[in-house]
Design an enzyme around this catalytic site. Structure first.
Site, PDB file in Angstrom:
ATOM      1  N   TYR A 297       0.836  -1.201   0.000  1.00  0.00           N
ATOM      2  CA  TYR A 297       0.000   0.000   0.000  1.00  0.00           C
ATOM      3  C   TYR A 297       0.872   1.253   0.000  1.00  0.00           C
ATOM      4  O   TYR A 297       1.656   1.490   0.923  1.00  0.00           O
ATOM      5  CB  TYR A 297      -0.900  -0.015   1.228  1.00  0.00           C
ATOM      6  CG  TYR A 297      -2.074   0.927   1.189  1.00  0.00           C
ATOM      7  CD1 TYR A 297      -3.336   0.466   0.843  1.00  0.00           C
ATOM      8  CD2 TYR A 297      -1.934   2.265   1.530  1.00  0.00           C
ATOM      9  CE1 TYR A 297      -4.433   1.321   0.832  1.00  0.00           C
ATOM     10  CE2 TYR A 297      -3.017   3.130   1.523  1.00  0.00           C
ATOM     11  CZ  TYR A 297      -4.267   2.648   1.167  1.00  0.00           C
ATOM     12  OH  TYR A 297      -5.355   3.508   1.163  1.00  0.00           O
ATOM     13  N   TYR A 341      -5.798   5.537  -6.999  1.00  0.00           N
ATOM     14  CA  TYR A 341      -6.021   5.447  -5.559  1.00  0.00           C
ATOM     15  C   TYR A 341      -7.435   4.940  -5.331  1.00  0.00           C
ATOM     16  O   TYR A 341      -8.401   5.690  -5.397  1.00  0.00           O
ATOM     17  CB  TYR A 341      -5.824   6.819  -4.914  1.00  0.00           C
ATOM     18  CG  TYR A 341      -6.108   6.859  -3.431  1.00  0.00           C
ATOM     19  CD1 TYR A 341      -5.298   6.174  -2.536  1.00  0.00           C
ATOM     20  CD2 TYR A 341      -7.187   7.585  -2.929  1.00  0.00           C
ATOM     21  CE1 TYR A 341      -5.549   6.212  -1.174  1.00  0.00           C
ATOM     22  CE2 TYR A 341      -7.444   7.634  -1.559  1.00  0.00           C
ATOM     23  CZ  TYR A 341      -6.625   6.944  -0.696  1.00  0.00           C
ATOM     24  OH  TYR A 341      -6.873   6.981   0.652  1.00  0.00           O
TER      25      TYR A 341
END
Length: 389
Positions: A297, A341
C-alpha cells in the site's frame, strides 16, 4: 486463537472474480453507479450471475450501502453483509471478512467493493474540514491546532524521524515513486500510463510537507473496484484460475491512533503492520523469500519502506536500498502512486491478475503474492496463492 497462534482460515476461500470501472479524475456519475458497474463486472468475470451472490462487504467510508448496491446490481437475498473501518486499512480485511463468512458457512459467494469520486467529489488529501463529535475526532484534536491538518502532514512526522534515525535524505523515498511509475507507464488502465519518472524528477517535484514531495504522495481518483470471493471447492468449477487466500489478517498496535500515533516509543516503524505480518507468516507458513509479488500500500512512499521492514524483507532503515535493488517485484500495476487510488482494492485485483498470469507486467511463474492495506491506521493484509495445478 490469539495473535500468537496460527489461525485456521488459510486455504478455505479464494478470489474468483475482479472488476473495475475506468480510473479517472472526473467520473461524471454517482458513487453508487461506480459501485454497481464494478460489482457487475466482477461477478461476470467470475462466471457467475447476480443471483449467485449472497454476501457483500465494503468500507465504513463507502457511501453506497450493501443493500442499495445489491438492489441496483440485481442481487437478491443477502445472508451476510459487513463493513470494515479505518479507511484504506480496511482493504484486505474486506476479503478476510468474506473468507470468514464462507468458511463459517453463512455465505456462499461474497462481493467486496469500494467506489468513490475521490477526486471530483470529496478529496481526502485536503484533510480535516469538519468532524462530528467522536472519540476519533478528540484524538485528532490534539494535533490539528498545531497545523497537522492533512494526511501528508501526519505522515511527514514519521518520515522525518525515519530519515534522522537512519541517516538518510528524502531521495531515499524516490525509489518507491520511480518503481511505481515505471510499472504504471506500461499499464493501459493506469492514470499515469506512458509517463514514467526518474529519480531526478522525484527530487525536483515540489514540497508538500517536508520531507514529502509531490511524487511521494498518491494521486486522487474517481472509480470503483470489486472482488468476488467463494470457497476453494466452488472455485474449481469456475472459469478463471482462483487466487487462494492462504492467509488474511488485521492488526492494530499498542498506542494506536488514526494516522497520529506520535506517542509511541518509536516513530520509525509501523507496529500495526507488524501485527499483520506476524499473523500472515504464521498462518501461510511462508517467509519473505517465498513471495513472488509484493503489492504494498503506497499512499505515501516512506510507509512502503517501513512496511517492507516490518515484514522482514530487509532490516530497519534498509527499505530504500531493497526497493532500489529490485529484489521484489513491487506494485506491478503502478500502485496508488501510478495506477489509481482506490483505497488499496485495485492492488488486490493486481495480485489476482499476477496469479492468473494476466497482468500487463506479468512476473513469470508468479505463485504467491503479498498484499497490504493502508498504514498509519489499524490495517490488514493478505497472502494469496495460485491454485495447485
Amino acid at each position: 486463537m490469539t495473535i500468537r497462534d496460527r489461525d485456521a482460515l488459510g486455504g478455505r476461500a479464494a478470489v474468483v472474480g475482479i472488476g473495475a470501472t475506468e480510473f479517472s479524475k472526473d467520473s461524471g456519475r454517482s458513487e453508487l453507479k461506480l459501485a454497481v458497474e464494478a460489482v457487475r463486472a466482477a461477478v461476470d468475470d467470475a462466471g457467475l450471475s447476480p443471483a449467485d451472490v449472497d454476501g457483500m462487504v465494503t468500507f465504513t467510508m463507502d457511501t453506497s450501502p450493501e443493500i442499495t448496491v445489491a438492489q441496483a446490481a440485481g442481487i437478491g437475498e443477502l445472508s451476510f453483509f459487513s463493513r470494515v473501518h479505518y479507511g484504506g486499512g480496511a482493504a484486505c480485511a474486506t476479503v478476510q471478512q468474506a473468507a470468514l463468512a464462507i468458511a463459517a458457512g453463512v455465505a456462499d459467494v461474497v462481493v467486496c467493493y469500494r467506489a468513490f469520486n475521490e477526486r471530483s467529489g470529496r478529496r481526502f488529501g485536503s484533510g480535516v474540514q469538519h468532524r462530528e463529535p467522536s472519540a476519533e475526532g478528540a484524538a485528532l484534536g490534539w494535533n490539528l491546532p498545531f497545523g497537522l491538518l492533512t494526511p501528508a502532514s501526519w505522515v511527514a512526522m514519521a518520515a522525518r524521524r525515519y530519515l534522522h534515525v537512519y541517516g538518510l535524505t528524502p531521495d531515499a523515498f524516490g525509489h518507491v515513486a520511480v518503481t511505481g511509475r515505471r510499472h504504471a507507464a506500461t499499464n493501459p488502465a493506469a492514470y499515469f500510463h506512458g509517463r514514467p519518472i526518474t529519480p531526478a524528477d522525484h527530487a525536483a517535484s515540489r514540497w508538500i510537507v517536508e520531507p514529502l514531495r509531490l511524487l511521494d504522495c498518491c494521486q486522487e481518483t474517481d472509480g470503483g473496484q470489486a472482488l468476488v470471493v467463494t470457497s476453494v471447492e466452488r472455485a474449481r468449477d469456475l472459469p478463471r484460475p482462483p487466487a487462494v487466500v492462504l492467509a488474511a489478517a488485521q492488526g492494530a498496535g499498542r498506542a494506536q491512533e488514526q494516522m497520529t500515533s506520535f506517542y509511541r516509543d518509536e516513530l520509525t516503524g509501523l507496529p500495526e503492520m507488524g501485527v499483520v505480518a506476524r499473523q500472515l507468516w504464521r498462518t501461510s507458513g511462508l517467509a519473505p523469500a517465498d513471495i513472488d509479488v509484493g503489492i504494498i500500500y503506497d499512499h505515501f512512499t516512506p510507509f512502503v519502506l517501513m512496511q517492507l521492514e516490518e515484514f522482514g524483507f530487509c532490516g530497519p532503515g534498509e527499505g530504500a536500498d531493497f526497493v532500489a535493488g529490485d529484489v521484489l517485484s513491487l506494485n506491478t500495476h503502478g500502485g496508488q502512486l501510478g495506477e489509481a487510488y482506490l483505497h488499496g482494492m485495485n492492488g488486490i485485483a493486481e495480485a489476482v491478475r499476477q496469479l492468473r498470469g494476466t497482468s500487463v507486467n506479468q512476473i513469470p511463474g508468479a505463485a504467491t503474492a503479498l498484499v497490504t492495506a493502508g498504514t498509519g491506521v489499524p490495517t490488514s493484509g493478505l497472502v494469496l496463492g495460485a491454485a495447485p495445478g
